[in-house]
Scaffold this motif. Structure first.
Motif, PDB file in Angstrom:
ATOM      1  N   ALA A  92       1.794   0.005   4.621  1.00  0.00           N
ATOM      2  CA  ALA A  92       2.585   1.104   4.064  1.00  0.00           C
ATOM      3  C   ALA A  92       2.483   1.137   2.545  1.00  0.00           C
ATOM      4  CB  ALA A  92       4.042   0.961   4.497  1.00  0.00           C
ATOM      5  N   CYS A  93       2.486  -0.021   1.923  1.00  0.00           N
ATOM      6  CA  CYS A  93       2.358  -0.107   0.464  1.00  0.00           C
ATOM      7  C   CYS A  93       1.012   0.460   0.012  1.00  0.00           C
ATOM      8  CB  CYS A  93       2.517  -1.554   0.033  1.00  0.00           C
ATOM      9  SG  CYS A  93       2.330  -1.814  -1.739  1.00  0.00           S
ATOM     10  N   LEU A  94      -0.057   0.082   0.705  1.00  0.00           N
ATOM     11  CA  LEU A  94      -1.386   0.572   0.326  1.00  0.00           C
ATOM     12  C   LEU A  94      -1.528   2.080   0.566  1.00  0.00           C
ATOM     13  CD1 LEU A  94      -3.604  -2.329   1.668  1.00  0.00           C
ATOM     14  CD2 LEU A  94      -3.091  -1.809  -0.725  1.00  0.00           C
ATOM     15  N   ARG A  95      -0.758   2.603   1.497  1.00  0.00           N
ATOM     16  CA  ARG A  95      -0.831   4.036   1.807  1.00  0.00           C
ATOM     17  C   ARG A  95       0.044   4.888   0.897  1.00  0.00           C
ATOM     18  NH1 ARG A  95      -0.548   4.353   8.396  1.00  0.00           N
ATOM     19  NH2 ARG A  95      -2.722   3.852   8.772  1.00  0.00           N
ATOM     20  N   THR A  96       1.061   4.292   0.248  1.00  0.00           N
ATOM     21  CA  THR A  96       2.030   5.116  -0.475  1.00  0.00           C
ATOM     22  C   THR A  96       2.162   4.833  -1.967  1.00  0.00           C
ATOM     23  OG1 THR A  96       3.824   3.598   0.117  1.00  0.00           O
ATOM     24  CG2 THR A  96       3.434   5.460   1.592  1.00  0.00           C
ATOM     25  N   GLU A  97       1.884   3.616  -2.421  1.00  0.00           N
ATOM     26  CA  GLU A  97       2.039   3.291  -3.839  1.00  0.00           C
ATOM     27  C   GLU A  97       0.909   3.937  -4.651  1.00  0.00           C
ATOM     28  OE1 GLU A  97       4.498   1.605  -5.420  1.00  0.00           O
ATOM     29  OE2 GLU A  97       5.532   1.620  -3.496  1.00  0.00           O
ATOM     30  N   PRO A  98       1.246   4.641  -5.746  1.00  0.00           N
ATOM     31  CA  PRO A  98       0.231   5.373  -6.518  1.00  0.00           C
ATOM     32  C   PRO A  98      -0.958   4.532  -6.969  1.00  0.00           C
ATOM     33  CG  PRO A  98       2.420   6.003  -7.235  1.00  0.00           C
ATOM     34  CD  PRO A  98       2.593   4.866  -6.254  1.00  0.00           C
ATOM     35  N   GLN A  99      -0.724   3.285  -7.369  1.00  0.00           N
ATOM     36  CA  GLN A  99      -1.864   2.476  -7.834  1.00  0.00           C
ATOM     37  C   GLN A  99      -2.841   2.177  -6.698  1.00  0.00           C
ATOM     38  OE1 GLN A  99       1.312   1.297  -7.784  1.00  0.00           O
ATOM     39  NE2 GLN A  99       1.366  -0.870  -7.306  1.00  0.00           N
ATOM     40  N   HIS A 100      -2.371   2.239  -5.451  1.00  0.00           N
ATOM     41  CA  HIS A 100      -3.253   2.001  -4.315  1.00  0.00           C
ATOM     42  C   HIS A 100      -3.806   3.301  -3.735  1.00  0.00           C
ATOM     43  CE1 HIS A 100      -2.174  -2.162  -4.473  1.00  0.00           C
ATOM     44  NE2 HIS A 100      -0.893  -1.876  -4.323  1.00  0.00           N
ATOM     45  N   THR A 101      -2.999   4.357  -3.726  1.00  0.00           N
ATOM     46  CA  THR A 101      -3.502   5.618  -3.173  1.00  0.00           C
ATOM     47  C   THR A 101      -4.611   6.198  -4.047  1.00  0.00           C
ATOM     48  OG1 THR A 101      -1.729   6.884  -4.240  1.00  0.00           O
ATOM     49  CG2 THR A 101      -1.357   6.179  -1.970  1.00  0.00           C
ATOM     50  N   ASP A 102      -4.645   5.830  -5.311  1.00  0.00           N
ATOM     51  CA  ASP A 102      -5.756   6.236  -6.169  1.00  0.00           C
ATOM     52  C   ASP A 102      -7.044   5.517  -5.775  1.00  0.00           C
ATOM     53  OD1 ASP A 102      -4.110   7.903  -7.621  1.00  0.00           O
ATOM     54  OD2 ASP A 102      -3.898   6.537  -9.325  1.00  0.00           O
ATOM     55  N   LEU A 103      -6.926   4.320  -5.202  1.00  0.00           N
ATOM     56  CA  LEU A 103      -8.092   3.512  -4.836  1.00  0.00           C
ATOM     57  C   LEU A 103      -8.571   3.761  -3.407  1.00  0.00           C
ATOM     58  CD1 LEU A 103      -7.041   0.051  -6.300  1.00  0.00           C
ATOM     59  CD2 LEU A 103      -8.703   1.644  -7.249  1.00  0.00           C
ATOM     60  N   TYR A 104      -7.628   3.912  -2.463  1.00  0.00           N
ATOM     61  CA  TYR A 104      -7.977   3.983  -1.044  1.00  0.00           C
ATOM     62  C   TYR A 104      -7.536   5.304  -0.435  1.00  0.00           C
ATOM     63  CZ  TYR A 104      -8.154  -1.023  -1.952  1.00  0.00           C
ATOM     64  OH  TYR A 104      -8.424  -2.244  -2.495  1.00  0.00           O
ATOM     65  N   ASP A 105      -8.426   5.901   0.354  1.00  0.00           N
ATOM     66  CA  ASP A 105      -8.037   7.141   1.031  1.00  0.00           C
ATOM     67  C   ASP A 105      -7.614   6.900   2.473  1.00  0.00           C
ATOM     68  OD1 ASP A 105     -10.516   6.655   2.151  1.00  0.00           O
ATOM     69  OD2 ASP A 105     -11.287   8.665   1.803  1.00  0.00           O
ATOM     70  N   LYS A 106      -7.907   5.729   3.012  1.00  0.00           N
ATOM     71  CA  LYS A 106      -7.531   5.401   4.384  1.00  0.00           C
ATOM     72  C   LYS A 106      -7.296   3.899   4.490  1.00  0.00           C
ATOM     73  CE  LYS A 106      -7.218   6.555   8.779  1.00  0.00           C
ATOM     74  NZ  LYS A 106      -6.034   7.165   9.285  1.00  0.00           N
ATOM     75  N   VAL A 107      -6.258   3.513   5.240  1.00  0.00           N
ATOM     76  CA  VAL A 107      -5.958   2.094   5.476  1.00  0.00           C
ATOM     77  C   VAL A 107      -5.623   1.926   6.956  1.00  0.00           C
ATOM     78  CG1 VAL A 107      -4.487   0.141   4.886  1.00  0.00           C
ATOM     79  CG2 VAL A 107      -5.038   1.837   3.140  1.00  0.00           C
ATOM     80  N   TRP A 108      -6.326   1.004   7.616  1.00  0.00           N
ATOM     81  CA  TRP A 108      -6.111   0.734   9.032  1.00  0.00           C
ATOM     82  C   TRP A 108      -5.645  -0.700   9.232  1.00  0.00           C
ATOM     83  CZ3 TRP A 108     -10.791   2.808   7.312  1.00  0.00           C
ATOM     84  CH2 TRP A 108     -11.127   4.090   7.761  1.00  0.00           C
ATOM     85  N   LEU A 109      -4.856  -0.936  10.267  1.00  0.00           N
ATOM     86  CA  LEU A 109      -4.670  -2.285  10.771  1.00  0.00           C
ATOM     87  C   LEU A 109      -6.002  -2.701  11.376  1.00  0.00           C
ATOM     88  CD1 LEU A 109      -1.247  -1.912  12.600  1.00  0.00           C
ATOM     89  CD2 LEU A 109      -1.672  -3.088  10.426  1.00  0.00           C
ATOM     90  N   TRP A 110      -6.324  -3.983  11.354  1.00  0.00           N
ATOM     91  CA  TRP A 110      -7.618  -4.435  11.866  1.00  0.00           C
ATOM     92  C   TRP A 110      -7.843  -3.964  13.306  1.00  0.00           C
ATOM     93  CZ3 TRP A 110     -12.321  -5.830  11.046  1.00  0.00           C
ATOM     94  CH2 TRP A 110     -13.047  -6.517  12.014  1.00  0.00           C
ATOM     95  N   MET A 111      -6.822  -4.066  14.132  1.00  0.00           N
ATOM     96  CA  MET A 111      -6.989  -3.686  15.538  1.00  0.00           C
ATOM     97  C   MET A 111      -7.101  -2.171  15.730  1.00  0.00           C
ATOM     98  SD  MET A 111      -7.339  -6.579  16.806  1.00  0.00           S
ATOM     99  CE  MET A 111      -7.500  -6.112  18.497  1.00  0.00           C
ATOM    100  N   GLU A 112      -6.725  -1.380  14.722  1.00  0.00           N
ATOM    101  CA  GLU A 112      -6.829   0.079  14.792  1.00  0.00           C
ATOM    102  C   GLU A 112      -8.087   0.613  14.115  1.00  0.00           C
ATOM    103  OE1 GLU A 112      -3.255   1.429  12.962  1.00  0.00           O
ATOM    104  OE2 GLU A 112      -2.005   0.892  14.664  1.00  0.00           O
ATOM    105  N   TYR A 113      -8.796  -0.245  13.389  1.00  0.00           N
ATOM    106  CA  TYR A 113      -9.982   0.167  12.644  1.00  0.00           C
ATOM    107  C   TYR A 113     -11.063   0.647  13.610  1.00  0.00           C
ATOM    108  CZ  TYR A 113     -14.229  -0.471   9.832  1.00  0.00           C
ATOM    109  OH  TYR A 113     -15.425  -0.305   9.206  1.00  0.00           O
ATOM    110  N   PRO A 114     -11.541   1.889  13.435  1.00  0.00           N
ATOM    111  CA  PRO A 114     -12.545   2.439  14.357  1.00  0.00           C
ATOM    112  C   PRO A 114     -13.923   1.856  14.080  1.00  0.00           C
ATOM    113  CG  PRO A 114     -12.026   4.045  12.654  1.00  0.00           C
ATOM    114  CD  PRO A 114     -11.120   2.868  12.432  1.00  0.00           C
ATOM    115  N   ARG A 115     -14.228   0.779  14.738  1.00  0.00           N
ATOM    116  CA  ARG A 115     -15.504   0.094  14.503  1.00  0.00           C
ATOM    117  C   ARG A 115     -16.429   0.308  15.696  1.00  0.00           C
ATOM    118  NH1 ARG A 115     -11.309  -3.207  15.461  1.00  0.00           N
ATOM    119  NH2 ARG A 115     -11.531  -4.776  17.072  1.00  0.00           N
TER     120      ARG A 115
END
Length: 67
Positions: A4-27
Motif C-alpha cells: 500500500a505504501c509503494l502504491r500511494t506514497e508520492p515518492q514511490h508512485t513517481d518511481l513505480y506504476d504497478k506493485v504486485w504481491l509475489w503470489m499475484e505477480y503475473p509471471r
C-alpha cells in the motif's frame, strides 16, 4: 502494508506504476518463492524490481541496532 505504501506514497508512485504481491505477480512460468515479497514495475523504463519486506516490531532486535 508495504504494498500500500509503494502504491500511494508520492515518492514511490513517481518511481513505480504497478506493485504486485509475489503470489499475484503475473509471471509466465511457475517459479518457486525465493524470498521475494513484492514485485514493482518502474514507471519510466518498465523494469521489474524484486522487493523483500521485513518488519521487526517497535523494539529492534539487539543485532539490528548495530546495522
Amino acid at each position: 502494508m508495504p504494498q500500500a505504501c509503494l502504491r500511494t506514497e508520492p515518492q514511490h508512485t513517481d518511481l513505480y506504476d504497478k506493485v504486485w504481491l509475489w503470489m499475484e505477480y503475473p509471471r509466465p512460468d511457475a517459479r518457486t518463492d525465493t524470498g521475494i515479497d513484492l514485485v514493482a514495475r518502474t514507471r519510466v523504463i518498465g523494469e521489474y524490481v524484486s522487493i523483500r519486506c521485513k518488519f521487526y516490531g517497535e523494539t529492534p532486535l539487539p543485532w539490528l541496532r548495530a546495522i
